[in-house]
Design an enzyme around this catalytic site. Structure first.
Site, short mmCIF file in Angstrom:
data_model
loop_
_atom_site.label_atom_id
_atom_site.label_comp_id
_atom_site.label_asym_id
_atom_site.label_seq_id
_atom_site.Cartn_x
_atom_site.Cartn_y
_atom_site.Cartn_z
N SER A 49 -4.37 -10.38 5.93
CA SER A 49 -4.83 -9.52 5.94
C SER A 49 -6.37 -9.07 5.96
O SER A 49 -6.99 -10.34 5.71
CB SER A 49 -4.60 -8.72 4.47
OG SER A 49 -5.72 -9.36 3.42
N LYS A 50 -7.41 -7.68 6.70
CA LYS A 50 -8.48 -8.54 7.27
C LYS A 50 -9.34 -8.41 5.46
O LYS A 50 -10.53 -8.40 5.79
CB LYS A 50 -9.00 -7.28 7.66
CG LYS A 50 -8.76 -5.54 6.89
CD LYS A 50 -9.25 -4.04 7.78
CE LYS A 50 -8.49 -2.66 7.08
NZ LYS A 50 -8.75 -1.74 7.60
N ARG A 51 -8.77 -7.93 4.36
CA ARG A 51 -9.53 -7.94 3.53
C ARG A 51 -10.07 -10.10 3.31
O ARG A 51 -11.02 -10.17 2.47
CB ARG A 51 -8.85 -7.30 2.09
CG ARG A 51 -9.09 -6.14 2.17
CD ARG A 51 -8.36 -5.12 0.85
NE ARG A 51 -8.70 -4.03 1.00
CZ ARG A 51 -8.68 -3.43 -0.54
NH1 ARG A 51 -8.39 -4.00 -0.87
NH2 ARG A 51 -8.71 -1.98 -0.39
#
Length: 497
Positions: A252-254
């Site tokens: 995920s981009k987080r």
């Protein structure tokens, strides 16, 4: 039979490495069998889909060296290749299902469905559509359609038993029908959902094999059931393992930059990125780690895909990219690649108006604009301590800005500035104090030209990644903080509108 595979991304954001990963394996399978690879754009979400995002999909896949035989930009025998341009086709087949008794109208409002789910949860049941649309009489349906009442079309599913199918990668898979919802096929706006659109398109476009992410595995029964309702032969289905972060969570981009364009902007070679994606759950028969796309195609066997979640580790990608740079680029090629990466007219020219008025000699250009040609700026405790905001408030600002930028659809200077200004006001922080942490995250210093100008030129991928990196360097947000901050941010959203 000609093998035909496809990739059908949604143009609703930055092109994801997961899309490139699935595209790569579909491409290699098709090429290894002398078949064809199709690009189809799934843009039925008219609110979030943009032409800019669609173009980024084209550009990023081509940058990686993946090309397609048919698609929106190439045409082909089975077009159009944008689902938004095929609405009449889907309506025709939805009506066929209704006429056959395999689908039905549902007039329930969103409020009624929310209430239904709350009642189910209160009884300890799994939230699921309760089939209320099946209770409408023929006369009631005619009356409501004539009155123009909004509706969706849902598919019928068996109430008992299980569905079994043979997955190309996983063998026999059995899923109980009670876990399957009565899927919406046609939305209120007349456009299809993923399930109807992909079944109709894959059939009409002659797709023989569909390899997709394992998150779609639970939906396989209703997908194949639709083929059965239409009397069509279903393509071979195979579910690829998901890419994962080093901590085994879903990529995920987080936690990791996920945009293909981020890796391009960071100075990775496309050959290295493709090489690395090819190693995600697959390996060359001779065990070598460095190989080209052509090498992969020539040696490809989908059955060699490992079902364990492959780890996407940027440090391993760095190592592999270094191999490609050292072993495959001559000095002249290195110089040309460097020019192509960032020192090209297209990238440098917009910088000139921003730095020209701030320098008195050319030797000042590099110190002033070096962050525009680097990966992550250096962030030190001294720089953070020099800000007027307390450290915890700096982290809060960066987190709120990160969430805001994740939701931004148009990456334009005016949109960036107005959004940041509204957020500053909503958080009750003076604009100058609010922007200072952003200067540090983006440029590594507060002494440079407009950070909003810089963000526009750097683009969404690198800008977002730098803000997240700065936040992580400051310790990020604890679970309690993240939960509290997210509630606060959601409240602020109402003020930002």
């Amino acid at each position: 039979m000609t093998v035909r595979t496809r990739i059908a991304p949604s143009p609703t954001g930055d092109p994801h490495v997961g899309t490139a990963y699935i595209a790569l394996f579909n491409l290699c399978f098709a090429r290894q069998h002398g078949g064809e690879f199709i690009l189809r754009i799934e843009d039925t979400d008219q609110v979030r889909s943009t032409k800019e995002s669609e173009q980024k999909i084209f550009d990023s896949l081509r940058w990686l060296g993946m090309d397609w035989d048919e698609g929106p930009d190439k045409g082909g025998e089975f077009g159009p290749y944008r689902q938004s341009e095929r609405a009449d086709i889907y309506k025709k087949y939805a009506q066929q299902l209704i006429n056959q008794g395999d689908a039905f109208y549902c007039f329930a409002t969103p409020q009624e469905l929310d209430e239904m789910r709350r009642e189910q949860q209160a009884r300890g049941e799994r939230p699921n559509y309760d089939g209320r649309g099946l209770n409408h009489s023929t006369d009631e349906i005619k009356r409501r359609l004539a009155a123009g009442d909004p509706y969706v079309v849902r598919m019928k599913i068996p109430e008992e038993g299980s569905f079994t199918f043979n997955d190309y990668l996983r063998g026999e898979v059995e899923i109980p029908w009670q876990q399957i919802d009565m899927q919406v096929l046609l939305k209120q706006d007349g456009l299809p959902t993923y399930f109807l659109a992909n079944v109709v398109d894959d059939h009409l476009m002659g797709i023989t094999h569909v390899f997709r992410g394992e998150e779609w595995l639970p939906s396989a029964p209703k997908l194949i059931k639709l083929y059965d309702y239409f009397g069509w032969e279903a393509p071979v289905l195979g579910h690829m393992p998901l890419l994962r972060n080093p901590d085994k969570s879903k990529l995920s981009k987080r936690k990791n930059p996920t945009s293909i364009l981020y890796y391009q902007r960071m100075g990775y070679l496309p050959e290295a990125v493709v090489n690395y994606l090819g190693r995600m759950g697959w390996s060359m028969p001779d065990g070598r780690e460095k190989f080209s796309l052509q090498d992969m195609i020539e040696n490809f066997d989908m059955k060699r895909v490992s079902l364990g979640g492959p780890i996407f580790d940027p440090e391993k990608l760095d190592w592999l990219n270094g191999l490609w740079i050292r072993e495959d680029l001559s000095d002249e090629q290195f110089l040309q690649a460097l020019r192509n990466w960032a020192f090209n007219d297209e990238y440098v020219r917009p910088l000139i108006p921003l730095i020209k008025g701030r320098v008195e000699r050319f030797s000042q250009v590099v110190p002033l604009a070096s962050f525009m040609f680097s990966g992550m700026p250096e962030l030190t405790e001294d720089k953070v301590s020099a800000l007027r905001l307390e450290r915890d408030e700096v982290r809060r600002v960066l987190q709120f800005v990160s969430w805001q930028l994740d939701d931004l659809r148009q990456w334009e200077k005016s949109e960036l500035f107005s959004g940041l200004k509204r957020l500053s006001k909503a958080m009750g922080i003076k604009m100058g104090d609010f922007m200072a942490p952003l200067f540090l995250a983006i440029a590594g210093t507060t002494s440079t030209f407009s950070v909003v100008d810089a963000m526009q030129l750097l683009g969404p991928d690198l800008s977002r990644a730098r803000i997240r990196a700065a936040l992580n360097l400051l310790g990020g947000a604890s679970k309690k903080e993240a939960k509290r901050w997210e509630k606060e941010y959601r409240v602020l959203l109402d003020e930002l509108v």
